[in-house]
Design an enzyme around this catalytic site. Structure first.
Site, PDB file in Angstrom:
ATOM      1  N   ARG A 205      -0.133   9.295   8.982  1.00  0.00           N
ATOM      2  CA  ARG A 205      -0.086   7.857   9.289  1.00  0.00           C
ATOM      3  C   ARG A 205       0.229   7.039   8.044  1.00  0.00           C
ATOM      4  O   ARG A 205      -0.358   7.258   6.983  1.00  0.00           O
ATOM      5  CB  ARG A 205      -1.422   7.400   9.882  1.00  0.00           C
TER       6      ARG A 205
ATOM      7  N   HIS B  31      -8.727  10.524   3.842  1.00  0.00           N
ATOM      8  CA  HIS B  31      -8.528   9.415   2.901  1.00  0.00           C
ATOM      9  C   HIS B  31      -8.820   9.910   1.493  1.00  0.00           C
ATOM     10  O   HIS B  31      -9.820  10.600   1.261  1.00  0.00           O
ATOM     11  CB  HIS B  31      -9.448   8.245   3.251  1.00  0.00           C
TER      12      HIS B  31
ATOM     13  N   ARG C 235      -0.822   9.330   1.494  1.00  0.00           N
ATOM     14  CA  ARG C 235      -2.225   9.720   1.437  1.00  0.00           C
ATOM     15  C   ARG C 235      -2.426  11.231   1.345  1.00  0.00           C
ATOM     16  O   ARG C 235      -3.326  11.700   0.646  1.00  0.00           O
ATOM     17  CB  ARG C 235      -2.963   9.182   2.673  1.00  0.00           C
TER      18      ARG C 235
ATOM     19  N   HIS D 145     -10.704  10.822   7.783  1.00  0.00           N
ATOM     20  CA  HIS D 145     -10.589   9.371   7.953  1.00  0.00           C
ATOM     21  C   HIS D 145      -9.912   8.957   9.257  1.00  0.00           C
ATOM     22  O   HIS D 145     -10.345   8.013   9.905  1.00  0.00           O
ATOM     23  CB  HIS D 145      -9.810   8.802   6.766  1.00  0.00           C
TER      24      HIS D 145
ATOM     25  N   GLU E 284       0.842  -1.181   0.000  1.00  0.00           N
ATOM     26  CA  GLU E 284       0.000   0.000   0.000  1.00  0.00           C
ATOM     27  C   GLU E 284       0.884   1.240   0.000  1.00  0.00           C
ATOM     28  O   GLU E 284       2.112   1.150   0.094  1.00  0.00           O
ATOM     29  CB  GLU E 284      -0.957  -0.015   1.190  1.00  0.00           C
TER      30      GLU E 284
END
Length: 530
Positions: free
Chosen positions: A378, A240, A286, A343, A123
């Site tokens: 994060r 997100h 992100r 998110h 990811e």
């Protein structure tokens, strides 16, 4: 505005540990703190609590032959934009593989590769394939299944469903000694405890566009503030990049794992606009992806996630496909509309690596806590990992802490004196707060918008008593974002676009009884002040 709720205590229940929150972090504490007597207070049914069951992406851990905890830690620190605590990150990465083994012992059905090893995916921000999945994109549901089963099998754990914590009770000297909570029948119960653990999740529902459920609105932070606990990093809210833009509240999440398997972001003309902005394109961190999408939307373009080239889409991502089909979309045939949404909160109650807060008797873990593992941004799929790793660390520390102090007999416990509780939040006022937070404290921030938000939130604190706890949390987030005059990680200031070395410090926050912010600049966790 509804009438004031009554404040007399109907019952006193003694327990060694009261855990507020029934998500992954709270249930991990409960399962591992046994045989200590634990009472879990959850606003939902057991196993259905908070954002954990909605988690699609998986759990990151260095379980592959080509991986190592040190590499995982390096990736986490890189994404954190200089604000993560290396010691906390090192613990997170080092203990991750062992926590995966524990979940397997609980019969977690993680996906396996052809040779029997755990199947891993890559990811955004990860240099290796290290994200473990269950049920394609149903990792959160599987995790909650095994944790709920473990808790239900443990005689020392009691679960109170439909319970809503109202107030943390402090003994003489300020140490937390219990929690007041309402049960579904309206009874107000004082859970007298030798230790209280907050595991209430994040603040996403303070924003009008979010992937978070309604209970993720900052109640845990409000409880901690009321007890005098210190908060940290409140300005860092992760948006997100790919929530399904169909007008739903909360917005369905489209896991970024699907981008790791070939899905791409395009505008209405079919152009992959991210390929021009970052070498990792769709697998950039992100905050980069979310801002790129927001910029296209702000310029009047629609943005779509094209999943048509992802092999085996219905089998590998059944939750995503079902979400799209519920809204009349076929992701296997046509790109689907997406937009960023609030998110995850990197900030929270300031804790050390044992989960201890600045208030004796109070611990915190999971998204409500800030141990310094995420910094300003994060790393994908580190959230479930943090819940399990730090939930386990809190459980271990509780055992040591409770062995140190004397137990209090039930006969010595008395219901606390309670002031009249404020009315419930007015729905229209709460909707206005959410819209304000999205418009002024969202992805793109500047001094004018943040100042406006601070003034509006101050009025809400003054004029809406029922909304004051949540408005105070929102006000602190806005004040911290206004104070940090730089852009770093998920915090983007259009009027201060540079990342400044002088701001490689964290902001600590507390509030006056009237909800006014108190901010203080301090060193990173694990560092001494300069």
């Amino acid at each position: 505005m509804t009438a004031t709720r009554r404040s007399t205590v109907d019952e006193v229940v003694a327990t060694e540990v009261a855990v507020v929150g029934g998500g992954a972090a709270g249930l991990t504490v409960a399962a591992q703190a046994a045989p200590r007597q634990v009472t879990v207070l959850t606003a939902t049914a057991l196993g259905a609590g908070g954002a954990s069951p909605r988690a699609q992406g998986g759990i990151a851990a260095a379980v592959g032959a080509d991986d190592a905890p040190a590499r995982h830690a390096t990736d986490t620190l890189a994404v954190a934009s200089g604000l993560a605590d290396p010691a906390a990150v090192g613990l997170l990465a080092a203990e991750g593989p062992g926590r995966i083994s524990w979940l397997l012992e609980l019969d977690a059905r993680f996906e396996r590769a052809a040779g029997g090893a755990l199947h891993t995916a890559r990811e955004a921000g990860h240099s290796r394939r290290r994200v473990v999945h269950a049920g394609g994109d149903a990792t959160g549901r599987e995790l909650m299944r095994v944790l709920a089963d473990a808790v239900a099998r443990t005689p020392a754990v009691s679960v109170v469903e439909g319970a809503r914590a109202q107030h943390l009770v402090a003994a003489d000297g300020g140490a937390v000694c219990g929690v007041l909570a309402t049960r579904p029948d309206g009874r107000l119960v004082y859970y007298a405890a030798r230790a209280v653990v907050l595991a209430t999740g994040g603040i996403g529902h303070l924003f009008s566009h979010t992937t978070n459920p309604p209970e993720a609105r900052g109640d845990g932070l409000a409880l901690a503030l009321g007890a005098g606990a210190r908060l940290a990093d409140l300005e860092f809210v992760q948006f997100h990049p790919t929530a399904l833009a169909v007008g739903a509240d909360p917005m369905p999440l489209l896991t970024e794992a699907v981008r790791g398997e070939g899905a791409v972001l395009v505008d209405a003309t079919g152009r992959r606009f991210l390929a021009d902005r970052h070498p990792d394109a769709e697998l950039a961190p992100r905050d980069v992806v979310a801002r790129a999408i927001s910029a296209r939307l702000g310029a009047g373009h629609r943005v779509f996630l094209d999943l048509t080239a992802v092999p085996g889409l219905p089998e590998r991502f059944p939750t995503l496909v079902a979400s799209c089909r519920r809204h009349g979309l076929d992701p296997g045939s046509h790109p689907v509309p997406v937009a960023p949404a609030a998110h995850y909160h990197m900030g929270g109650i300031a804790v050390d690596t044992r989960g201890r807060t600045s208030v004796p008797g109070l611990w915190a873990c999971g998204e409500v806590a800030c141990a310094g593992t995420h910094g300003a941004n994060r790393l994908a799929s580190n959230s479930l990992l943090e819940a399990i790793v730090f939930g386990s660390r809190v459980a271990a520390d509780l055992g040591a802490a409770l062995d140190e102090g004397p137990a209090r007999p039930l006969a010595a416990l008395r219901p606390p004196r309670m002031p009249a509780q404020p009315p419930r939040p007015d729905p229209a006022a709460f909707a206005a707060l959410r819209a304000l937070m999205w418009q002024r404290v969202g992805l793109r921030r500047d001094a004018a918008g943040l100042s406006h938000a601070c003034r509006r939130l101050a009025r809400l604190c003054r004029d809406e008593p029922g909304l004051r706890p949540l408005a105070t949390v929102a006000r602190l987030v806005a004040a911290a974002a206004l104070a940090r005059r730089e852009s770093r990680g998920a915090h983007w200031r259009a009027d201060h676009p540079r990342t400044l070395p002088s701001w490689r410090r964290r902001l600590y926050a507390s509030a006056t009884p009237q909800g006014a912010p108190r901010l203080a600049v301090g060193p990173l966790l694990g560092q001494r002040a300069a």
